[in-house]
Write an enzyme that holds these catalytic residues in place. Structure first.
Site, PDB file in Angstrom:
ATOM      1  N   GLY A 147       0.809  -1.083  -0.132  1.00 41.24           N
ATOM      2  CA  GLY A 147      -0.020   0.125   0.038  1.00 41.24           C
ATOM      3  C   GLY A 147       0.936   1.177  -0.060  1.00 41.24           C
ATOM      4  O   GLY A 147       1.261   1.685  -1.187  1.00 41.24           O
ATOM      5  N   GLU A 259      -1.380  13.015  -9.544  1.00 42.11           N
ATOM      6  CA  GLU A 259      -2.567  12.454  -9.030  1.00 42.11           C
ATOM      7  C   GLU A 259      -2.828  13.384  -7.710  1.00 42.11           C
ATOM      8  O   GLU A 259      -3.938  13.445  -7.150  1.00 42.11           O
ATOM      9  CB  GLU A 259      -2.388  10.790  -8.499  1.00 42.11           C
ATOM     10  CG  GLU A 259      -3.403  10.435  -8.027  1.00 42.11           C
ATOM     11  CD  GLU A 259      -3.250   8.949  -7.623  1.00 42.11           C
ATOM     12  OE1 GLU A 259      -4.175   8.180  -6.910  1.00 42.11           O
ATOM     13  OE2 GLU A 259      -2.106   8.543  -7.722  1.00 42.11           O
ATOM     14  N   ARG A 285     -33.640  25.807   8.152  1.00 37.53           N
ATOM     15  CA  ARG A 285     -33.672  25.354   9.377  1.00 37.53           C
ATOM     16  C   ARG A 285     -33.870  26.225  10.597  1.00 37.53           C
ATOM     17  O   ARG A 285     -33.167  27.160  10.672  1.00 37.53           O
ATOM     18  CB  ARG A 285     -32.599  24.394   9.933  1.00 37.53           C
ATOM     19  CG  ARG A 285     -32.519  23.671  11.168  1.00 37.53           C
ATOM     20  CD  ARG A 285     -33.865  22.763  11.438  1.00 37.53           C
ATOM     21  NE  ARG A 285     -33.613  21.810  12.765  1.00 37.53           N
ATOM     22  CZ  ARG A 285     -34.505  21.048  13.308  1.00 37.53           C
ATOM     23  NH1 ARG A 285     -35.803  21.028  12.352  1.00 37.53           N
ATOM     24  NH2 ARG A 285     -34.449  20.453  14.334  1.00 37.53           N
ATOM     25  N   GLN A 296     -24.597  33.173  15.927  1.00 35.13           N
ATOM     26  CA  GLN A 296     -23.215  33.485  15.653  1.00 35.13           C
ATOM     27  C   GLN A 296     -22.329  32.149  15.665  1.00 35.13           C
ATOM     28  O   GLN A 296     -21.529  32.107  14.944  1.00 35.13           O
ATOM     29  CB  GLN A 296     -22.790  34.474  16.835  1.00 35.13           C
ATOM     30  CG  GLN A 296     -23.226  35.737  16.644  1.00 35.13           C
ATOM     31  CD  GLN A 296     -22.509  36.708  17.600  1.00 35.13           C
ATOM     32  OE1 GLN A 296     -22.160  36.529  18.592  1.00 35.13           O
ATOM     33  NE2 GLN A 296     -22.789  38.340  17.350  1.00 35.13           N
ATOM     34  N   ALA A 387      -3.654   7.987  -2.839  1.00 36.51           N
ATOM     35  CA  ALA A 387      -2.627   8.812  -3.277  1.00 36.51           C
ATOM     36  C   ALA A 387      -1.418   8.964  -2.297  1.00 36.51           C
ATOM     37  O   ALA A 387      -1.114  10.143  -2.464  1.00 36.51           O
ATOM     38  CB  ALA A 387      -3.148   9.934  -4.097  1.00 36.51           C
ATOM     39  N   GLY A 388      -1.352   8.057  -1.401  1.00 40.54           N
ATOM     40  CA  GLY A 388      -0.521   8.392  -0.386  1.00 40.54           C
ATOM     41  C   GLY A 388      -1.139   8.905   0.875  1.00 40.54           C
ATOM     42  O   GLY A 388      -2.043   9.772   0.795  1.00 40.54           O
TER      43      GLY A 388
END
Length: 404
Positions: A147, A259, A285, A296, A387-388
């Site tokens: 991996g 990538e 809401r 706030q 991608a790491g």
């Protein structure tokens, strides 16, 4: 010369150009935004619920001009650079993250790498079909035992046999793997050389010896097909090799830098959508007799999300600009390696913060699996792994800083 009180207009335009889009890029973004909202966004719910990918979606994307962004027009592409390709990926991912993920694997990891490193014959054979969507592309790098150490621990092998290579091994977590027609595959051609003994191949998935071992069921980005691929004495012609034997590491590393910059853009698109959803919900809401947007504490969250989105956007644009025109074989070292790792690291963490706060604004509804903000929330973890991992990105940055 200009006086102290008169701005240098040429210098100002050069500065602005780094943080704004050209008219052509804006037209492309507007087109992609419209078709993504109208065509891709309505697919989200079913894709997530059923891990479903529409059979004709890649062909439809080809017809809509969403594929082959960096490919020459003579092959059916758009003839744009990697920066514009990332803008397309950003917008698609905003409206349908699963499609954005599969689009990136197809258009960047497979097609763009093929354009950068393939022979004239390979490009003519595969690129038109990849641009039209008649062919689906994927990249085969990660393995069950490889991996973060994808190169050093690679176990898949390619053995020369006359005019052919015989490939044995397996790849896992491969985006588009279950539906791919073409796979850009990495395999060891010389075990004694370690990472320097890796070669790249273009594999047709109708080759005997190839099979999809399983389609994987994911937490997020559901619908984007992900699978485990197995190669058992899979025979391919020597002409399937991308570049020279044992030169695959250069292909891998230059591709990984781009990538990571592309992943940063994907994060920006998804974080931007999280901000929109948070704003919309905060306005409608009501609690204690008024919209929660008037509180706030909620305003503070919205301000923080906006700041994360725009900071990640600016950083990703800088990294992408550095990737444009990257010479063949470049990457995997130096400033570009450090910069793209940093942009990816920051954007992944920024999206995590943004979507977490946006989900919190939604309260109980954000915890429901069938809501869009929940889909974004479940998808975010991959962007700190793929991608790491974030840890690997930090290692890259530190190593390059210390090497200087």
């Amino acid at each position: 010369m200009t006086s102290q009180n008169e701005p240098d207009m040429a210098a100002l335009e050069a500065i602005r150009a780094n943080y704004s889009l050209t008219d052509e890029q804006r037209q492309i973004v507007d087109h992609v935004d419209r078709v993504s909202r109208e065509v891709l966004h309505p697919l989200q719910a079913r894709m997530d619920a059923e891990e479903w990918w529409p059979d004709d979606l890649f062909k439809q994307m080809g017809e809509l001009g969403l594929l082959g962004i960096t490919a020459p027009e003579k092959f059916g592409g758009s003839g744009q650079n990697e920066f514009t390709q990332a803008l397309v990926s950003e917008v698609i991912s905003k409206w349908n993250p699963a499609v954005g993920l599969s689009h990136g694997a197809h258009d960047n990891l497979c097609l763009n790498n093929l354009l950068r490193n393939g022979s004239e014959e390979q490009i003519k054979k595969y690129v038109p079909g990849l641009c039209s969507g008649d062919l689906v592309g994927a990249l085969g790098l990660t393995e069950p035992g490889a991996g973060s150490d994808a190169l050093g621990s690679m176990a898949t092998t390619a053995r020369r046999d006359g005019d052919d290579y015989i490939i044995n091994g397996s790849k896992i977590y491969i985006t588009n793997g279950p539906i791919a027609d073409v796979i850009l595959l990495y395999a060891k051609t010389d075990k004694s050389k370690g990472a320097k003994g890796i070669s790249a191949f273009i594999i047709d998935t109708d080759n005997p010896g190839f099979k999809v071992a399983q389609k994987l069921d994911k937490m997020g980005f559901r619908g984007s097909p992900t699978g485990e691929l197995v190669f058992e004495d899979c025979r391919v012609p020597a002409s399937a090799m991308l570049g020279a034997e044992n030169s695959g590491v250069a292909v891998v590393m230059s591709g990984l830098d781009l990538e990571r910059a592309m992943v940063a853009s994907l994060c920006v698109g998804m974080a931007d959508r999280a901000l929109e959803l948070g704003l919309e919900y905060a306005k409608i809401r009501e609690q204690f007799g008024k919209p929660i947007a008037s509180f706030q504490m909620v305003q503070s969250k919205l301000a923080e999300i906006y700041t994360e989105v725009e900071t990640a956007r600016a950083f990703s644009y800088r990294a992408l600009a550095a990737c444009v025109g990257l010479p063949k074989g470049a990457g995997g070292r130096g400033e570009i390696h450090k910069l793209t790792a940093a942009a990816c690291l920051y954007a992944g963490e920024a999206f995590n913060k943004a979507v977490t706060e946006a989900c919190h604004i939604h309260g109980g509804s954000g915890y429901m699996q069938d809501t869009e903000i929940n889909r974004l929330f479940r998808a975010n973890k991959l962007l700190e792994i793929g991608a790491g991992t974030s840890e690997v990105r930090k290692i890259i940055i530190a190593e390059e800083l210390l090497r200087a």
